[in-house]
Design a protein around this motif. Structure first.
Motif, PDB file in Angstrom:
ATOM      1  N   LYS A  36     -21.650  -2.996 -84.198  1.00 41.27           N
ATOM      2  CA  LYS A  36     -22.257  -1.793 -83.613  1.00 41.27           C
ATOM      3  C   LYS A  36     -21.330  -0.583 -83.785  1.00 41.27           C
ATOM      4  CE  LYS A  36     -25.225  -3.963 -80.125  1.00 41.27           C
ATOM      5  NZ  LYS A  36     -25.500  -4.117 -78.672  1.00 41.27           N
ATOM      6  N   SER A  37     -20.041  -0.788 -83.543  1.00 39.97           N
ATOM      7  CA  SER A  37     -19.088   0.316 -83.671  1.00 39.97           C
ATOM      8  C   SER A  37     -18.961   0.755 -85.121  1.00 39.97           C
ATOM      9  CB  SER A  37     -17.721  -0.092 -83.116  1.00 39.97           C
ATOM     10  OG  SER A  37     -17.779  -0.259 -81.719  1.00 39.97           O
ATOM     11  N   LYS A  38     -18.969  -0.186 -86.046  1.00 39.05           N
ATOM     12  CA  LYS A  38     -18.884   0.157 -87.471  1.00 39.05           C
ATOM     13  C   LYS A  38     -20.102   0.966 -87.902  1.00 39.05           C
ATOM     14  CE  LYS A  38     -17.845  -3.360 -90.131  1.00 39.05           C
ATOM     15  NZ  LYS A  38     -17.734  -4.777 -90.570  1.00 39.05           N
ATOM     16  N   ALA A  39     -21.275   0.563 -87.412  1.00 40.74           N
ATOM     17  CA  ALA A  39     -22.494   1.295 -87.777  1.00 40.74           C
ATOM     18  C   ALA A  39     -22.458   2.720 -87.228  1.00 40.74           C
ATOM     19  CB  ALA A  39     -23.721   0.551 -87.247  1.00 40.74           C
ATOM     20  N   ARG A  40     -21.980   2.878 -86.012  1.00 38.58           N
ATOM     21  CA  ARG A  40     -21.884   4.219 -85.424  1.00 38.58           C
ATOM     22  C   ARG A  40     -20.864   5.068 -86.171  1.00 38.58           C
ATOM     23  NH1 ARG A  40     -20.267   5.915 -79.205  1.00 38.58           N
ATOM     24  NH2 ARG A  40     -21.271   7.950 -79.228  1.00 38.58           N
ATOM     25  N   LEU A  41     -19.748   4.455 -86.539  1.00 39.91           N
ATOM     26  CA  LEU A  41     -18.720   5.184 -87.278  1.00 39.91           C
ATOM     27  C   LEU A  41     -19.246   5.633 -88.639  1.00 39.91           C
ATOM     28  CD1 LEU A  41     -15.860   6.218 -87.658  1.00 39.91           C
ATOM     29  CD2 LEU A  41     -15.186   3.918 -88.392  1.00 39.91           C
ATOM     30  N   GLN A  42     -19.960   4.768 -89.325  1.00 40.50           N
ATOM     31  CA  GLN A  42     -20.492   5.125 -90.641  1.00 40.50           C
ATOM     32  C   GLN A  42     -21.505   6.265 -90.545  1.00 40.50           C
ATOM     33  OE1 GLN A  42     -21.746   1.175 -91.662  1.00 40.50           O
ATOM     34  NE2 GLN A  42     -19.846   0.672 -92.729  1.00 40.50           N
ATOM     35  N   LYS A  43     -22.272   6.286 -89.463  1.00 38.59           N
ATOM     36  CA  LYS A  43     -23.209   7.391 -89.252  1.00 38.59           C
ATOM     37  C   LYS A  43     -22.452   8.706 -89.037  1.00 38.59           C
ATOM     38  CE  LYS A  43     -27.048   8.874 -86.301  1.00 38.59           C
ATOM     39  NZ  LYS A  43     -27.894   8.541 -85.128  1.00 38.59           N
ATOM     40  N   LEU A  44     -21.372   8.644 -88.260  1.00 41.50           N
ATOM     41  CA  LEU A  44     -20.565   9.842 -88.034  1.00 41.50           C
ATOM     42  C   LEU A  44     -19.868  10.294 -89.306  1.00 41.50           C
ATOM     43  CD1 LEU A  44     -19.040   9.101 -84.525  1.00 41.50           C
ATOM     44  CD2 LEU A  44     -20.513  11.025 -85.118  1.00 41.50           C
ATOM     45  N   TRP A  45     -19.463   9.359 -90.133  1.00 38.93           N
ATOM     46  CA  TRP A  45     -18.880   9.720 -91.422  1.00 38.93           C
ATOM     47  C   TRP A  45     -19.854  10.576 -92.233  1.00 38.93           C
ATOM     48  CZ3 TRP A  45     -16.535   4.287 -92.921  1.00 38.93           C
ATOM     49  CH2 TRP A  45     -15.248   4.186 -92.380  1.00 38.93           C
ATOM     50  N   GLU A  46     -21.121  10.179 -92.210  1.00 44.87           N
ATOM     51  CA  GLU A  46     -22.130  10.944 -92.941  1.00 44.87           C
ATOM     52  C   GLU A  46     -22.306  12.330 -92.322  1.00 44.87           C
ATOM     53  OE1 GLU A  46     -23.739  10.243 -95.718  1.00 44.87           O
ATOM     54  OE2 GLU A  46     -22.646   8.343 -95.922  1.00 44.87           O
ATOM     55  N   GLU A  47     -22.416  12.385 -91.003  1.00 45.53           N
ATOM     56  CA  GLU A  47     -22.635  13.664 -90.320  1.00 45.53           C
ATOM     57  C   GLU A  47     -21.472  14.621 -90.539  1.00 45.53           C
ATOM     58  OE1 GLU A  47     -23.515  13.170 -86.204  1.00 45.53           O
ATOM     59  OE2 GLU A  47     -25.164  11.771 -86.538  1.00 45.53           O
ATOM     60  N   CYS A  48     -20.262  14.080 -90.558  1.00 46.23           N
ATOM     61  CA  CYS A  48     -19.067  14.920 -90.688  1.00 46.23           C
ATOM     62  C   CYS A  48     -18.614  15.065 -92.131  1.00 46.23           C
ATOM     63  CB  CYS A  48     -17.934  14.352 -89.839  1.00 46.23           C
ATOM     64  SG  CYS A  48     -18.279  14.291 -88.063  1.00 46.23           S
ATOM     65  N   THR A  49     -19.396  14.518 -93.071  1.00 47.96           N
ATOM     66  CA  THR A  49     -19.095  14.584 -94.512  1.00 47.96           C
ATOM     67  C   THR A  49     -17.650  14.187 -94.800  1.00 47.96           C
ATOM     68  OG1 THR A  49     -18.571  16.968 -94.412  1.00 47.96           O
ATOM     69  CG2 THR A  49     -20.857  16.358 -94.885  1.00 47.96           C
ATOM     70  N   ILE A  50     -17.263  13.028 -94.277  1.00 51.12           N
ATOM     71  CA  ILE A  50     -15.927  12.507 -94.530  1.00 51.12           C
ATOM     72  C   ILE A  50     -15.864  11.992 -95.969  1.00 51.12           C
ATOM     73  CG2 ILE A  50     -14.205  10.813 -93.823  1.00 51.12           C
ATOM     74  CD1 ILE A  50     -14.771  13.041 -91.779  1.00 51.12           C
ATOM     75  N   ALA A  51     -14.788  12.302 -96.663  1.00 53.21           N
ATOM     76  CA  ALA A  51     -14.635  11.919 -98.074  1.00 53.21           C
ATOM     77  C   ALA A  51     -14.672  10.402 -98.230  1.00 53.21           C
ATOM     78  CB  ALA A  51     -13.326  12.474 -98.620  1.00 53.21           C
ATOM     79  N   ASP A  52     -15.242   9.950 -99.346  1.00 51.90           N
ATOM     80  CA  ASP A  52     -15.363   8.511 -99.606  1.00 51.90           C
ATOM     81  C   ASP A  52     -14.010   7.817 -99.606  1.00 51.90           C
ATOM     82  OD1 ASP A  52     -18.095   8.724 -99.781  1.00 51.90           O
ATOM     83  OD2 ASP A  52     -18.146   8.867-101.963  1.00 51.90           O
ATOM     84  N   ALA A  53     -12.999   8.481-100.163  1.00 50.85           N
ATOM     85  CA  ALA A  53     -11.668   7.863-100.219  1.00 50.85           C
ATOM     86  C   ALA A  53     -11.115   7.633 -98.819  1.00 50.85           C
ATOM     87  CB  ALA A  53     -10.730   8.742-101.029  1.00 50.85           C
ATOM     88  N   GLU A  54     -11.353   8.579 -97.919  1.00 58.65           N
ATOM     89  CA  GLU A  54     -10.874   8.435 -96.543  1.00 58.65           C
ATOM     90  C   GLU A  54     -11.625   7.317 -95.824  1.00 58.65           C
ATOM     91  OE1 GLU A  54     -10.407  11.183 -92.478  1.00 58.65           O
ATOM     92  OE2 GLU A  54     -10.801  12.138 -94.429  1.00 58.65           O
ATOM     93  N   ARG A  55     -12.917   7.222 -96.084  1.00 55.93           N
ATOM     94  CA  ARG A  55     -13.703   6.143 -95.471  1.00 55.93           C
ATOM     95  C   ARG A  55     -13.204   4.779 -95.942  1.00 55.93           C
ATOM     96  NH1 ARG A  55     -20.052   8.112 -95.992  1.00 55.93           N
ATOM     97  NH2 ARG A  55     -19.683  10.347 -95.827  1.00 55.93           N
ATOM     98  N   GLN A  56     -13.011   4.652 -97.244  1.00 57.88           N
ATOM     99  CA  GLN A  56     -12.593   3.370 -97.807  1.00 57.88           C
ATOM    100  C   GLN A  56     -11.225   2.965 -97.287  1.00 57.88           C
ATOM    101  OE1 GLN A  56     -12.723   3.230-102.063  1.00 57.88           O
ATOM    102  NE2 GLN A  56     -11.911   1.143-102.189  1.00 57.88           N
TER     103      GLN A  56
END
Length: 214
Positions: A36-56
């Motif tokens: 659940k926390s991972k799914a919420r974090l991934q949604k926030l990554w999209e909203e905040c346009t976090i770079a793919d490299a930072e996400r990975q």
């Protein structure tokens, strides 16, 4: 005595029938909480346009193995992104207010551009009210950007608005005043004075603006 005991047992049975005991609480499931926390974090990554490299990079460090420590890290990152998003929203709201006053000032300049329109006390009062309101709105934008920079951890970051740094725009978007008939009514310097402060009051604020836009 036996009748009283029997009656009490009858009442207890009746109460249980009408008011059944609540179900036991679900067991602590670390896997479910982590997903659940991972799914919420991934949604926030999209909203905040976090770079793919930072996400990975974060996912490689904190998504595996599933543990209380990694769950805490994920939730801390969620809170950090929520703070960043809220700070961005606060800046955008301040910008909207300032843009509203800027539009009204431009509209007043257009009305005053008609030669037959007298530059009377009514125009002067409206101009002075807009100048004060625009000045305060500009200061609030600057303060909100400073707070946003602290949240994102970059004291030189530029807040982008419609593809441009808004603080840079703020320094240039009053140029029309110098060529307007309204300039005749303004008793303030217009050159290098984006906050429209009267003589003597502009130096300190201009220095502050220069500091946050560099």
């Amino acid at each position: 005595g036996r009748h009283a005991v029997a009656w009490a047992q009858h009442l207890q049975s009746a109460a249980q029938a009408f008011f059944p005991a609540p179900p036991p609480p679900p067991e602590f499931n670390l896997e479910v909480l982590m997903e659940k926390s991972k799914a919420r974090l991934q949604k926030l990554w999209e909203e905040c346009t976090i770079a793919d490299a930072e996400r990975q990079s974060f996912a490689e460090r904190c998504f595996q193995p599933t543990s209380v420590e990694n769950l805490t890290r994920v939730n801390d990152e969620i809170q950090s992104l929520l703070d960043r998003r809220n700070a961005s929203i606060a800046v955008e709201k301040c910008i909207e207010v300032r843009e509203g006053f800027l539009y009204l000032l431009m509209e007043l300049a257009e009305r005053a551009a008609v030669p037959t329109v007298p530059l009377d006390d009514r125009i002067r009062r409206e101009l002075n009210q807009l100048v004060i309101s625009l000045r305060m709105a500009s200061l609030e934008v600057i303060e909100s950007v400073v707070k946003w920079r602290k949240v994102v951890g970059n004291l030189t970051a530029q807040f982008m608005w419609k593809g441009v740094s808004y603080l840079m725009k703020l320094q240039r978007d009053l140029g029309f005043l110098a060529h307007s008939r309204l300039a005749e009514l303004l008793e303030i310097p217009l050159a290098n004075n984006p906050l429209l402060y009267p003589p003597g009051g502009a130096h300190g604020l201009a220095a502050m603006l220069a500091e946050v836009t560099t």
